[in-house]
Scaffold this motif. Sequence first.
Motif, mmCIF file in Angstrom:
data_model
loop_
_atom_site.group_PDB
_atom_site.id
_atom_site.type_symbol
_atom_site.label_atom_id
_atom_site.label_comp_id
_atom_site.label_asym_id
_atom_site.label_seq_id
_atom_site.Cartn_x
_atom_site.Cartn_y
_atom_site.Cartn_z
ATOM 1 N N HIS A 1 150.933 -23.799 47.730
ATOM 2 C CA HIS A 1 151.858 -22.856 48.364
ATOM 3 C C HIS A 1 152.083 -21.652 47.473
ATOM 4 O O HIS A 1 151.810 -21.673 46.269
ATOM 5 C CB HIS A 1 153.186 -23.535 48.724
ATOM 6 N N CYS A 2 152.571 -20.582 48.097
ATOM 7 C CA CYS A 2 152.951 -19.363 47.386
ATOM 8 C C CYS A 2 154.182 -18.794 48.086
ATOM 9 O O CYS A 2 154.940 -19.551 48.688
ATOM 10 C CB CYS A 2 151.788 -18.361 47.358
ATOM 11 N N ALA A 3 154.376 -17.504 48.043
ATOM 12 C CA ALA A 3 155.549 -16.895 48.676
ATOM 13 C C ALA A 3 155.340 -16.634 50.167
ATOM 14 O O ALA A 3 156.287 -16.699 50.950
ATOM 15 C CB ALA A 3 155.919 -15.594 47.966
ATOM 16 N N SER A 4 154.088 -16.372 50.567
ATOM 17 C CA SER A 4 153.844 -15.984 51.959
ATOM 18 C C SER A 4 152.684 -16.718 52.625
ATOM 19 O O SER A 4 152.483 -16.587 53.818
ATOM 20 C CB SER A 4 153.561 -14.481 52.026
ATOM 21 N N GLY A 5 151.904 -17.438 51.867
ATOM 22 C CA GLY A 5 150.734 -18.127 52.400
ATOM 23 C C GLY A 5 149.430 -17.449 52.046
ATOM 24 O O GLY A 5 148.359 -18.052 52.149
ATOM 25 N N VAL A 6 149.470 -16.184 51.625
ATOM 26 C CA VAL A 6 148.240 -15.437 51.323
ATOM 27 C C VAL A 6 147.576 -15.958 50.048
ATOM 28 O O VAL A 6 146.402 -16.340 50.056
ATOM 29 C CB VAL A 6 148.530 -13.920 51.217
ATOM 30 N N ARG A 7 148.300 -15.975 48.950
ATOM 31 C CA ARG A 7 147.716 -16.478 47.692
ATOM 32 C C ARG A 7 147.359 -17.951 47.812
ATOM 33 O O ARG A 7 146.363 -18.406 47.235
ATOM 34 C CB ARG A 7 148.682 -16.267 46.521
ATOM 35 N N ALA A 8 148.157 -18.703 48.578
ATOM 36 C CA ALA A 8 147.860 -20.130 48.777
ATOM 37 C C ALA A 8 146.504 -20.301 49.439
ATOM 38 O O ALA A 8 145.711 -21.157 49.044
ATOM 39 C CB ALA A 8 148.952 -20.791 49.609
ATOM 40 N N CYS A 9 146.228 -19.466 50.415
ATOM 41 C CA CYS A 9 144.949 -19.542 51.124
ATOM 42 C C CYS A 9 143.792 -19.194 50.189
ATOM 43 O O CYS A 9 142.779 -19.892 50.147
ATOM 44 C CB CYS A 9 144.992 -18.602 52.321
ATOM 45 N N LEU A 10 143.937 -18.128 49.434
ATOM 46 C CA LEU A 10 142.890 -17.729 48.487
ATOM 47 C C LEU A 10 142.705 -18.780 47.387
ATOM 48 O O LEU A 10 141.582 -19.080 46.978
ATOM 49 C CB LEU A 10 143.217 -16.364 47.891
ATOM 50 N N ALA A 11 143.804 -19.362 46.925
ATOM 51 C CA ALA A 11 143.737 -20.398 45.900
ATOM 52 C C ALA A 11 143.076 -21.663 46.453
ATOM 53 O O ALA A 11 142.249 -22.282 45.776
ATOM 54 C CB ALA A 11 145.134 -20.719 45.377
ATOM 55 N N ALA A 12 143.431 -22.043 47.672
ATOM 56 C CA ALA A 12 142.822 -23.226 48.291
ATOM 57 C C ALA A 12 141.320 -23.038 48.436
ATOM 58 O O ALA A 12 140.536 -23.959 48.191
ATOM 59 C CB ALA A 12 143.466 -23.501 49.645
ATOM 60 N N GLU A 13 140.910 -21.829 48.803
ATOM 61 C CA GLU A 13 139.488 -21.529 48.934
ATOM 62 C C GLU A 13 138.775 -21.743 47.590
ATOM 63 O O GLU A 13 137.689 -22.322 47.529
ATOM 64 C CB GLU A 13 139.311 -20.086 49.402
ATOM 65 N N GLN A 14 139.391 -21.310 46.500
ATOM 66 C CA GLN A 14 138.800 -21.490 45.177
ATOM 67 C C GLN A 14 138.709 -22.973 44.805
ATOM 68 O O GLN A 14 137.726 -23.405 44.217
ATOM 69 C CB GLN A 14 139.602 -20.742 44.122
ATOM 70 N N LEU A 15 139.732 -23.733 45.130
ATOM 71 C CA LEU A 15 139.714 -25.165 44.814
ATOM 72 C C LEU A 15 138.596 -25.875 45.570
ATOM 73 O O LEU A 15 137.921 -26.752 45.020
ATOM 74 C CB LEU A 15 141.081 -25.795 45.109
ATOM 75 N N VAL A 16 138.387 -25.483 46.814
ATOM 76 C CA VAL A 16 137.281 -26.054 47.590
ATOM 77 C C VAL A 16 135.948 -25.674 46.940
ATOM 78 O O VAL A 16 135.053 -26.506 46.809
ATOM 79 C CB VAL A 16 137.354 -25.593 49.067
ATOM 80 N N ARG A 17 135.830 -24.434 46.488
ATOM 81 C CA ARG A 17 134.600 -23.994 45.811
ATOM 82 C C ARG A 17 134.360 -24.786 44.532
ATOM 83 O O ARG A 17 133.213 -25.029 44.147
ATOM 84 C CB ARG A 17 134.669 -22.500 45.503
ATOM 85 N N LEU A 18 135.447 -25.199 43.865
ATOM 86 C CA LEU A 18 135.310 -26.012 42.657
ATOM 87 C C LEU A 18 134.823 -27.421 42.964
ATOM 88 O O LEU A 18 134.304 -28.105 42.094
ATOM 89 C CB LEU A 18 136.652 -26.124 41.931
ATOM 90 N N GLY A 19 135.032 -27.869 44.211
ATOM 91 C CA GLY A 19 134.582 -29.199 44.596
ATOM 92 C C GLY A 19 135.668 -30.138 45.076
ATOM 93 O O GLY A 19 135.386 -31.288 45.430
ATOM 94 N N TYR A 20 136.917 -29.686 45.086
ATOM 95 C CA TYR A 20 137.987 -30.532 45.612
ATOM 96 C C TYR A 20 137.792 -30.698 47.117
ATOM 97 O O TYR A 20 137.486 -29.740 47.823
ATOM 98 C CB TYR A 20 139.363 -29.930 45.313
ATOM 99 N N GLU A 21 137.963 -31.934 47.587
ATOM 100 C CA GLU A 21 137.627 -32.261 48.969
ATOM 101 C C GLU A 21 138.825 -32.308 49.911
ATOM 102 O O GLU A 21 138.643 -32.257 51.129
ATOM 103 C CB GLU A 21 136.906 -33.614 49.002
ATOM 104 N N ASN A 22 140.032 -32.444 49.381
ATOM 105 C CA ASN A 22 141.222 -32.615 50.216
ATOM 106 C C ASN A 22 142.270 -31.566 49.855
ATOM 107 O O ASN A 22 143.257 -31.857 49.195
ATOM 108 C CB ASN A 22 141.803 -34.027 50.024
ATOM 109 N N VAL A 23 142.025 -30.341 50.313
ATOM 110 C CA VAL A 23 142.881 -29.208 49.956
ATOM 111 C C VAL A 23 143.458 -28.583 51.224
ATOM 112 O O VAL A 23 142.736 -28.363 52.197
ATOM 113 C CB VAL A 23 142.089 -28.139 49.181
ATOM 114 N N TRP A 24 144.749 -28.299 51.178
ATOM 115 C CA TRP A 24 145.424 -27.619 52.273
ATOM 116 C C TRP A 24 146.199 -26.424 51.733
ATOM 117 O O TRP A 24 146.843 -26.527 50.690
ATOM 118 C CB TRP A 24 146.420 -28.545 52.979
ATOM 119 N N ALA A 25 146.168 -25.323 52.469
ATOM 120 C CA ALA A 25 146.966 -24.150 52.142
ATOM 121 C C ALA A 25 148.187 -24.147 53.054
ATOM 122 O O ALA A 25 148.053 -24.206 54.280
ATOM 123 C CB ALA A 25 146.163 -22.873 52.362
ATOM 124 N N ILE A 26 149.360 -24.109 52.454
ATOM 125 C CA ILE A 26 150.592 -24.034 53.246
ATOM 126 C C ILE A 26 150.764 -22.573 53.650
ATOM 127 O O ILE A 26 150.879 -21.692 52.796
ATOM 128 C CB ILE A 26 151.794 -24.562 52.447
#
Length: 116
Positions: free
Chosen positions: A78-103
């Motif tokens: 999570h972040c303040a508005s959902g924007v950084r959370a979405c970008l961060a979740a995308e990076q975590l998926v790129r790293l290989g994490y399989e169970n990631v959700w962006a709030i």
Amino acid sequence: MLKTIAELIAEAQSTVNGINAQEASMKCSELNGILIDVRETSESAQQEVKGAIPIPRGVLEMKMLNLYPDEKQAIFVHCASGVRACLAAEQLVRLGYENVWAITCKIDAVRAANHH
């Protein structure tokens, strides 16, 4: 050709799991997941979210690999508005994490859902 922030966010949203704050709170509990706050340290200090682990987006990849080496770990970002959370979740998926959700909610909704 450079992309606009709106285009970058739209691309990220198409590749990550979005979830609202209430659903994230329940699913995080069910899956024994972790809630990551990717806001800057000063933002997190001003409006804390109960149970959230503060890891600013700028150091997310480096910290996560050391703190949470299990690619199957359920992660809710999570972040303040959902924007950084979405970008961060995308990076975590790129790293290989399989169970990631962006709030995708604003911080007030995240705080309300995690008040217990």
